[in-house]
Design an enzyme around this catalytic site. Structure first.
Site, PDB file in Angstrom:
ATOM      1  N   GLY A   1      -0.707   7.977   0.748  1.00  0.00           N
ATOM      2  CA  GLY A   1      -0.695   8.144   2.192  1.00  0.00           C
ATOM      3  C   GLY A   1       0.651   7.943   2.867  1.00  0.00           C
ATOM      4  O   GLY A   1       1.707   8.287   2.326  1.00  0.00           O
ATOM      5  N   ILE A   2       0.603   7.353   4.054  1.00  0.00           N
ATOM      6  CA  ILE A   2       1.823   7.238   4.849  1.00  0.00           C
ATOM      7  C   ILE A   2       2.771   6.195   4.255  1.00  0.00           C
ATOM      8  O   ILE A   2       3.974   6.297   4.419  1.00  0.00           O
ATOM      9  CB  ILE A   2       1.517   6.963   6.337  1.00  0.00           C
ATOM     10  CG1 ILE A   2       0.871   5.606   6.543  1.00  0.00           C
ATOM     11  CG2 ILE A   2       0.611   8.029   6.931  1.00  0.00           C
ATOM     12  CD1 ILE A   2       0.634   5.292   8.012  1.00  0.00           C
ATOM     13  N   GLY A   3       2.228   5.210   3.553  1.00  0.00           N
ATOM     14  CA  GLY A   3       3.082   4.216   2.900  1.00  0.00           C
ATOM     15  C   GLY A   3       3.974   4.860   1.846  1.00  0.00           C
ATOM     16  O   GLY A   3       5.169   4.570   1.743  1.00  0.00           O
TER      17      GLY A   3
ATOM     18  N   TYR B   1     -13.060  -2.591  11.191  1.00  0.00           N
ATOM     19  CA  TYR B   1     -11.756  -1.920  11.116  1.00  0.00           C
ATOM     20  C   TYR B   1     -10.991  -2.106  12.425  1.00  0.00           C
ATOM     21  O   TYR B   1      -9.819  -2.481  12.432  1.00  0.00           O
ATOM     22  CB  TYR B   1     -11.961  -0.428  10.807  1.00  0.00           C
ATOM     23  CG  TYR B   1     -10.662   0.336  10.672  1.00  0.00           C
ATOM     24  CD1 TYR B   1      -9.790   0.096   9.607  1.00  0.00           C
ATOM     25  CD2 TYR B   1     -10.287   1.301  11.618  1.00  0.00           C
ATOM     26  CE1 TYR B   1      -8.590   0.784   9.490  1.00  0.00           C
ATOM     27  CE2 TYR B   1      -9.099   1.996  11.505  1.00  0.00           C
ATOM     28  CZ  TYR B   1      -8.257   1.743  10.438  1.00  0.00           C
ATOM     29  OH  TYR B   1      -7.072   2.427  10.330  1.00  0.00           O
TER      30      TYR B   1
ATOM     31  N   GLY C   1       0.813  -1.218   0.000  1.00  0.00           N
ATOM     32  CA  GLY C   1       0.000   0.000   0.000  1.00  0.00           C
ATOM     33  C   GLY C   1       0.843   1.264   0.000  1.00  0.00           C
ATOM     34  O   GLY C   1       0.597   2.201   0.748  1.00  0.00           O
ATOM     35  N   ALA C   2       1.850   1.278  -0.881  1.00  0.00           N
ATOM     36  CA  ALA C   2       2.740   2.445  -0.939  1.00  0.00           C
ATOM     37  C   ALA C   2       2.318   3.415  -2.043  1.00  0.00           C
ATOM     38  O   ALA C   2       3.054   4.334  -2.375  1.00  0.00           O
ATOM     39  CB  ALA C   2       4.186   1.986  -1.143  1.00  0.00           C
TER      40      ALA C   2
HETATM   41  N1  LIG Z   1      -4.986   7.879   8.255  1.00  0.00           N
HETATM   42  C1  LIG Z   1      -5.119   7.601   9.550  1.00  0.00           C
HETATM   43  O1  LIG Z   1      -5.585   8.425  10.347  1.00  0.00           O
HETATM   44  C2  LIG Z   1      -4.678   6.260  10.071  1.00  0.00           C
HETATM   45  C3  LIG Z   1      -4.707   6.045  11.455  1.00  0.00           C
HETATM   46  C4  LIG Z   1      -4.293   4.821  11.957  1.00  0.00           C
HETATM   47  C5  LIG Z   1      -3.844   3.835  11.088  1.00  0.00           C
HETATM   48  N2  LIG Z   1      -3.832   4.057   9.757  1.00  0.00           N
HETATM   49  C6  LIG Z   1      -3.356   2.970   8.895  1.00  0.00           C
HETATM   50  O2  LIG Z   1      -2.333   3.436   8.042  1.00  0.00           O
HETATM   51  C7  LIG Z   1      -2.271   2.582   6.893  1.00  0.00           C
HETATM   52  C8  LIG Z   1      -2.126   3.443   5.638  1.00  0.00           C
HETATM   53  O3  LIG Z   1      -3.284   4.217   5.497  1.00  0.00           O
HETATM   54  P1  LIG Z   1      -3.292   5.722   4.944  1.00  0.00           P
HETATM   55  O4  LIG Z   1      -3.921   6.554   5.985  1.00  0.00           O
HETATM   56  O5  LIG Z   1      -1.993   6.101   4.396  1.00  0.00           O
HETATM   57  O6  LIG Z   1      -4.423   5.565   3.795  1.00  0.00           O
HETATM   58  P2  LIG Z   1      -4.329   5.580   2.201  1.00  0.00           P
HETATM   59  O7  LIG Z   1      -3.720   6.842   1.726  1.00  0.00           O
HETATM   60  O8  LIG Z   1      -5.699   5.227   1.737  1.00  0.00           O
HETATM   61  O9  LIG Z   1      -3.317   4.395   1.895  1.00  0.00           O
HETATM   62  C9  LIG Z   1      -3.725   3.048   1.972  1.00  0.00           C
HETATM   63  C10 LIG Z   1      -2.896   2.246   1.014  1.00  0.00           C
HETATM   64  O10 LIG Z   1      -3.328   0.879   1.066  1.00  0.00           O
HETATM   65  C11 LIG Z   1      -3.590   0.459  -0.253  1.00  0.00           C
HETATM   66  N3  LIG Z   1      -4.575  -0.628  -0.299  1.00  0.00           N
HETATM   67  C12 LIG Z   1      -5.867  -0.613   0.116  1.00  0.00           C
HETATM   68  N4  LIG Z   1      -6.436  -1.798  -0.132  1.00  0.00           N
HETATM   69  C13 LIG Z   1      -5.500  -2.580  -0.727  1.00  0.00           C
HETATM   70  C14 LIG Z   1      -5.494  -3.899  -1.244  1.00  0.00           C
HETATM   71  N5  LIG Z   1      -6.588  -4.680  -1.211  1.00  0.00           N
HETATM   72  N6  LIG Z   1      -4.360  -4.375  -1.790  1.00  0.00           N
HETATM   73  C15 LIG Z   1      -3.247  -3.604  -1.845  1.00  0.00           C
HETATM   74  N7  LIG Z   1      -3.208  -2.361  -1.390  1.00  0.00           N
HETATM   75  C16 LIG Z   1      -4.316  -1.844  -0.833  1.00  0.00           C
HETATM   76  C17 LIG Z   1      -4.079   1.693  -0.956  1.00  0.00           C
HETATM   77  O11 LIG Z   1      -4.027   1.514  -2.360  1.00  0.00           O
HETATM   78  P3  LIG Z   1      -4.764   2.555  -3.381  1.00  0.00           P
HETATM   79  O12 LIG Z   1      -3.806   3.698  -3.543  1.00  0.00           O
HETATM   80  O13 LIG Z   1      -4.924   1.737  -4.615  1.00  0.00           O
HETATM   81  O14 LIG Z   1      -6.056   2.968  -2.730  1.00  0.00           O
HETATM   82  C18 LIG Z   1      -3.074   2.700  -0.438  1.00  0.00           C
HETATM   83  O15 LIG Z   1      -1.846   2.572  -1.094  1.00  0.00           O
HETATM   84  C19 LIG Z   1      -3.523   1.721   6.938  1.00  0.00           C
HETATM   85  O16 LIG Z   1      -3.179   0.434   7.394  1.00  0.00           O
HETATM   86  C20 LIG Z   1      -4.399   2.423   7.952  1.00  0.00           C
HETATM   87  O17 LIG Z   1      -5.265   1.517   8.606  1.00  0.00           O
HETATM   88  C21 LIG Z   1      -4.215   5.246   9.227  1.00  0.00           C
END
Ligand SMILES: NC(=O)c1ccc[n+]([C@@H]2O[C@H](COP(=O)([O-])OP(=O)(O)OC[C@H]3O[C@@H](n4cnc5c(N)ncnc54)[C@H](OP(=O)(O)O)[C@@H]3O)[C@@H](O)[C@H]2O)c1
Ligand SMILES: *[C@@H]1O[C@H](CO)[C@@H](O)[C@H](O)[C@H]1NC(C)=O
Ligand SMILES: *[C@@H]1O[C@H](CO)[C@@H](O)[C@H](O)[C@H]1NC(C)=O
Length: 324
Positions: free
Chosen positions: A46-48, A200, A42-43
């Site tokens: 977002g944070i990835g 979640y 998931g890079a």
């Molecule tokens: N944002 C927050 O406040 C927060 C708080 C706590 C924890 N987190 C955790 O941080 C992590 C990253 O989230 P983020 O906030 O950076 O959100 P994000 O920007 O939506 O990034 C999520 C990443 O995961 C990928 N992804 C989703 N479903 C997938 C699948 N089935 N197969 C492969 N890749 C997939 C997305 O791909 P696409 O680009 O194709 O959508 C995207 O690259 C998550 O595990 C989330 O639970 C976030």
């Protein structure tokens, strides 16, 4: 009158956001990652994406494991342009599909000679309606937990062979919403138990339980396994969620109240790149330091074992896929 109330509330919200961002921890490590291979799921956003950029900057070969190849390729070229790295590689994986994870792992193992850091970051918020994947698993649990569980098992041999190596599991403080974890209901098969926030939260509780069990399994093999919460981060995750709270409330509040994605990536970077050797293992981190905020439920070793065994059975882990 109404205008003043709105103005007052906005001022409070903006101030809270400023304070929250100021207090966000920063990675202090200056370690180089030359010669190391990092895999991040998931890079593509977002944070990835931010973590991938930082780790590429440190000289690592960085593999972006993503479901959307077009989007990920653009991210890879942006990172190469920004960092001067020539070693950012895109590979396809859909963590919600067990077949896709198996196909990815086979390709990865055929091609890569080492794996120094595995970052399990891909994630989605709970769907409004319960959705089943092609494997008959609940989608949130499949994407955030089961796919990563299988992926890690398939890559375990290479992780051990590359020691000292690391696994960083991106969890969330929302795991504290889980009061009891019904091991017979990991897939939400029981009527009336599915609820987007609960799905979640449960997936993020499983991330920590998985981390703890794996850390224990690997403690004599030079593989450090830690989980973390990035905090409340203004990423695309809320807009992608169809649930009302996440899709509307959080999506609009995040830019005011939350950390930037760059700040959200700091704890991943610290855990991936700190030069401690041996690195601490089995911990839960926030703001680049050990946190005592993980709940007793996710620290329960008996429960961790049960979740591990149930997950083995739900992903159909084969004897030849076990490397511990
Ligand atoms: N944002 C927050 O406040 C927060 C708080 C706590 C924890 N987190 C955790 O941080 C992590 C990253 O989230 P983020 O906030 O950076 O959100 P994000 O920007 O939506 O990034 C999520 C990443 O995961 C990928 N992804 C989703 N479903 C997938 C699948 N089935 N197969 C492969 N890749 C997939 C997305 O791909 P696409 O680009 O194709 O959508 C995207 O690259 C998550 O595990 C989330 O639970 C976030
Ligand atoms: C997951 O739950 C659904 C029912 O909600 C069921 O049809 C499916 O078989 C379950 N999957 C597994 C692997 O048990
Ligand atoms: C635990 O959570 C509280 C509230 O979110 C936070 O202020 C504190 O810094 C956290 N503790 C650690 C050690 O991260």
């Amino acid at each position: 009158m109404f205008v003043f109330v709105i103005m007052g509330m906005s001022t409070i919200a903006i101030s809270l956001g400023l304070v929250y961002r100021r207090r966000s921890g920063r990675a202090t490590t200056t370690a180089s990652l030359k010669g190391k291979t990092v895999l991040i799921t998931g890079a593509s956003s977002g944070i990835g994406r931010e973590a991938a950029k930082d780790l590429a900057q440190r000289g690592a070969r960085v593999i972006l494991a993503c479901r959307n190849l077009q989007k990920a390729s653009q991210v890879a070229s942006d990172i190469e342009e920004a960092t001067g790295s020539k070693s950012v590689v895109v590979m396809k994986v859909d963590t919600s599909s067990l077949a896709s994870v198996r196909e990815f792992a086979a390709k990865f193992l055929a091609k890569e000679r080492r794996l120094d850091v595995l970052v399990l970051n891909a994630g989605i918020g709970g769907r409004q309606k319960k959705t089943l994947t092609s494997d008959n698993l609940e989608l949130t649990m499949a994407t955030n937990h089961f796919g990563h569980f299988l992926l890690t098992n398939l890559l375990l041999g290479l992780l051990k062979a590359s020691q000292p190596s690391r696994v960083v599991v991106v969890s969330c403080m929302i795991h504290s919403n889980v009061q009891t974890l019904d091991i017979e209901n990991l897939n939400f098969t029981k009527e009336g138990t599915y609820w987007p926030v609960q799905a979640y939260a449960q997936s993020k509780a499983c991330n920590i339980l998985f981390t703890r069990y794996l850390a224990n399994l690997l403690k004599d093999y030079g593989v450090a396994v830690n989980s973390m919460c990035p905090g409340f981060v203004s990423s695309d995750i809320f807009a992608k969620s169809e649930s009302f709270i996440a899709g509307y409330v959080y999506n609009y509040l995040a830019p005011i109240l939350a950390k930037t994605v760059e700040q959200g990536a700091q704890t991943i970077i610290q855990l991936a790149a700190s030069d401690e050797n041996p690195a601490p293992t089995g911990g839960f981190y926030e703001d680049c330091r050990v946190s005592d905020n993980a709940t007793n439920l996710v620290l329960d070793e008996g429960l961790a074992k049960k979740v591990w065994e149930a997950s083995e059975s739900l992903v159909g882990l084969q004897p030849e896929e076990q490397h511990y």
